[in-house]
Design a protein around this motif. Structure first.
Motif, mmCIF file in Angstrom:
data_model
loop_
_atom_site.group_PDB
_atom_site.id
_atom_site.type_symbol
_atom_site.label_atom_id
_atom_site.label_comp_id
_atom_site.label_asym_id
_atom_site.label_seq_id
_atom_site.Cartn_x
_atom_site.Cartn_y
_atom_site.Cartn_z
ATOM 1 N N PHE A 1 -18.668 53.446 67.904
ATOM 2 C CA PHE A 1 -18.087 54.443 68.508
ATOM 3 C C PHE A 1 -16.199 54.156 68.456
ATOM 4 O O PHE A 1 -15.733 55.398 69.450
ATOM 5 C CB PHE A 1 -18.387 53.257 70.249
ATOM 6 C CG PHE A 1 -17.905 54.276 71.648
ATOM 7 C CD1 PHE A 1 -19.074 55.400 71.088
ATOM 8 C CD2 PHE A 1 -16.677 53.968 72.389
ATOM 9 C CE1 PHE A 1 -18.568 56.680 73.053
ATOM 10 C CE2 PHE A 1 -16.732 54.357 73.725
ATOM 11 C CZ PHE A 1 -17.984 55.863 73.638
ATOM 12 N N ILE A 2 -15.595 53.585 68.297
ATOM 13 C CA ILE A 2 -14.020 53.528 68.304
ATOM 14 C C ILE A 2 -13.896 54.935 67.444
ATOM 15 O O ILE A 2 -12.930 55.360 67.690
ATOM 16 C CB ILE A 2 -13.330 52.020 67.730
ATOM 17 C CG1 ILE A 2 -13.669 51.640 68.545
ATOM 18 C CG2 ILE A 2 -11.917 52.509 66.851
ATOM 19 C CD1 ILE A 2 -13.402 50.261 68.182
ATOM 20 N N PHE A 3 -14.985 55.212 66.124
ATOM 21 C CA PHE A 3 -14.720 56.763 65.486
ATOM 22 C C PHE A 3 -14.841 57.631 66.567
ATOM 23 O O PHE A 3 -14.036 58.642 66.240
ATOM 24 C CB PHE A 3 -15.759 56.493 64.412
ATOM 25 C CG PHE A 3 -15.838 58.390 63.314
ATOM 26 C CD1 PHE A 3 -14.494 58.081 62.457
ATOM 27 C CD2 PHE A 3 -16.341 58.796 64.441
ATOM 28 C CE1 PHE A 3 -14.635 59.765 62.300
ATOM 29 C CE2 PHE A 3 -16.309 60.632 63.329
ATOM 30 C CZ PHE A 3 -14.656 60.414 62.479
ATOM 31 N N SER A 4 -16.089 57.422 67.676
ATOM 32 C CA SER A 4 -16.159 58.521 68.749
ATOM 33 C C SER A 4 -14.051 59.109 69.195
ATOM 34 O O SER A 4 -14.472 60.118 70.001
ATOM 35 C CB SER A 4 -16.636 58.361 68.878
ATOM 36 O OG SER A 4 -18.278 59.131 68.269
ATOM 37 N N ILE A 5 -14.211 57.325 69.738
ATOM 38 C CA ILE A 5 -13.529 57.709 70.877
ATOM 39 C C ILE A 5 -12.051 58.695 69.650
ATOM 40 O O ILE A 5 -11.146 58.998 70.908
ATOM 41 C CB ILE A 5 -12.346 56.652 71.465
ATOM 42 C CG1 ILE A 5 -13.652 56.211 71.851
ATOM 43 C CG2 ILE A 5 -11.494 56.469 71.756
ATOM 44 C CD1 ILE A 5 -13.729 54.225 72.327
ATOM 45 N N PHE A 6 -11.786 58.218 68.612
ATOM 46 C CA PHE A 6 -10.984 58.588 68.179
ATOM 47 C C PHE A 6 -10.792 60.547 68.352
ATOM 48 O O PHE A 6 -9.348 61.052 68.285
ATOM 49 C CB PHE A 6 -10.785 57.627 66.517
ATOM 50 C CG PHE A 6 -9.601 58.502 65.478
ATOM 51 C CD1 PHE A 6 -8.254 59.496 65.797
ATOM 52 C CD2 PHE A 6 -10.672 59.788 64.750
ATOM 53 C CE1 PHE A 6 -7.609 59.551 64.779
ATOM 54 C CE2 PHE A 6 -9.423 60.109 63.791
ATOM 55 C CZ PHE A 6 -8.047 60.157 63.223
ATOM 56 N N CYS A 7 -12.173 61.035 67.572
ATOM 57 C CA CYS A 7 -12.663 62.251 67.394
ATOM 58 C C CYS A 7 -12.082 62.359 68.940
ATOM 59 O O CYS A 7 -11.781 63.346 69.410
ATOM 60 C CB CYS A 7 -13.135 62.001 66.808
ATOM 61 S SG CYS A 7 -13.802 61.880 65.503
ATOM 62 N N GLY A 8 -12.182 61.916 69.873
ATOM 63 C CA GLY A 8 -12.160 62.469 70.978
ATOM 64 C C GLY A 8 -10.912 62.423 71.727
ATOM 65 O O GLY A 8 -10.555 63.151 72.475
ATOM 66 N N TYR A 9 -9.620 60.934 71.390
ATOM 67 C CA TYR A 9 -8.646 61.643 71.586
ATOM 68 C C TYR A 9 -7.745 62.965 70.972
ATOM 69 O O TYR A 9 -7.328 63.136 70.941
ATOM 70 C CB TYR A 9 -8.126 60.141 71.538
ATOM 71 C CG TYR A 9 -6.559 60.109 71.520
ATOM 72 C CD1 TYR A 9 -6.055 59.709 73.285
ATOM 73 C CD2 TYR A 9 -5.577 60.017 70.822
ATOM 74 C CE1 TYR A 9 -5.119 59.748 73.447
ATOM 75 C CE2 TYR A 9 -3.510 60.366 71.270
ATOM 76 C CZ TYR A 9 -3.659 60.421 72.147
ATOM 77 O OH TYR A 9 -2.311 60.079 73.154
ATOM 78 N N LEU A 10 -8.009 63.269 69.810
ATOM 79 C CA LEU A 10 -7.598 64.511 68.901
ATOM 80 C C LEU A 10 -8.274 65.042 69.650
ATOM 81 O O LEU A 10 -7.292 66.649 69.561
ATOM 82 C CB LEU A 10 -8.221 64.424 67.430
ATOM 83 C CG LEU A 10 -7.863 63.273 66.570
ATOM 84 C CD1 LEU A 10 -8.349 63.273 65.693
ATOM 85 C CD2 LEU A 10 -6.163 63.166 66.519
ATOM 86 N N LEU A 11 -9.577 65.286 69.889
ATOM 87 C CA LEU A 11 -9.871 66.849 70.936
ATOM 88 C C LEU A 11 -9.243 66.822 72.532
ATOM 89 O O LEU A 11 -8.559 67.761 72.513
ATOM 90 C CB LEU A 11 -11.416 66.637 70.869
ATOM 91 C CG LEU A 11 -12.614 66.610 69.356
ATOM 92 C CD1 LEU A 11 -13.870 67.312 70.092
ATOM 93 C CD2 LEU A 11 -12.273 68.227 69.535
ATOM 94 N N GLN A 12 -8.738 65.930 73.020
ATOM 95 C CA GLN A 12 -8.252 65.947 73.650
ATOM 96 C C GLN A 12 -6.691 66.575 73.584
ATOM 97 O O GLN A 12 -6.640 66.904 74.338
ATOM 98 C CB GLN A 12 -8.170 64.390 74.661
ATOM 99 C CG GLN A 12 -7.269 64.151 75.891
ATOM 100 C CD GLN A 12 -5.861 64.104 76.113
ATOM 101 O OE1 GLN A 12 -5.097 64.419 76.406
ATOM 102 N NE2 GLN A 12 -5.744 63.082 74.424
#
Length: 158
Positions: free
Chosen positions: A143-154
């Motif tokens: 899930f941390i990979f998804s958080i990283f992607c979500g932060y970049l998208l944000q």
């Protein structure tokens, strides 16, 4: 700008470690938390230039949203520490946007891995890349990979 880049680099290091080992070192998660707390104490603002009240509210929100998942066994301890650190380094809106986008990234990755791995048309090189996202083959999801992607998208939406 430089602090946002440092925050992205820290999240990327956590994401890579989560993908490879399904575990993130305390040194990395607690180090990020210490870096965010130090920035807040020394300069009077978060890494993303927000007021201390906003950073503390975001850290509390990160804990509030992740602790139930940890207690239910759906999130790891690193996920909880990372969300608290990300909150302390930013503000509530950034944290919520990153978390919401991370959930969408998670669903997309799970669906893509499920459909691709069952199709038997996938080249061997891609099969290895998608295996970490297939929940039928492993107990945990990075899930941390998804958080990283979500932060970049944000960041790209702001």
């Amino acid at each position: 700008m430089l602090t946002t880049l440092a925050l992205c680099a820290w999240l990327a290091a956590c994401a890579v470690q989560d993908l490879r080992r399904r575990q993130v070192d305390n040194l990395l998660t607690l180090g990020g938390l210490a870096m965010a707390a130090g920035q807040l104490l020394l300069t009077g603002h978060s890494l993303t230039q927000h007021a201390p009240a906003a950073a503390l509210a975001a850290a509390g929100l990160g804990l509030l949203l992740s602790l139930p998942g940890y207690l239910l066994g759906k999130l790891g301890a690193a996920d909880v520490k990372l969300l608290a650190a990300l909150g302390l380094a930013s503000d509530p809106y950034s944290l919520l946007y990153a978390l919401a986008l991370a959930c969408l990234v998670t669903v997309a990755l799970m669906l893509a891995s499920k459909l691709s791995l069952e199709s038997q048309r996938l080249p061997k090189a891609f099969e290895g890349c998608l295996k970490p996202f297939d929940l039928s083959r492993s107990k945990s999801f990075p899930f941390i990979f998804s958080i990283f992607c979500g932060y970049l998208l944000q960041l790209s939406f702001r």
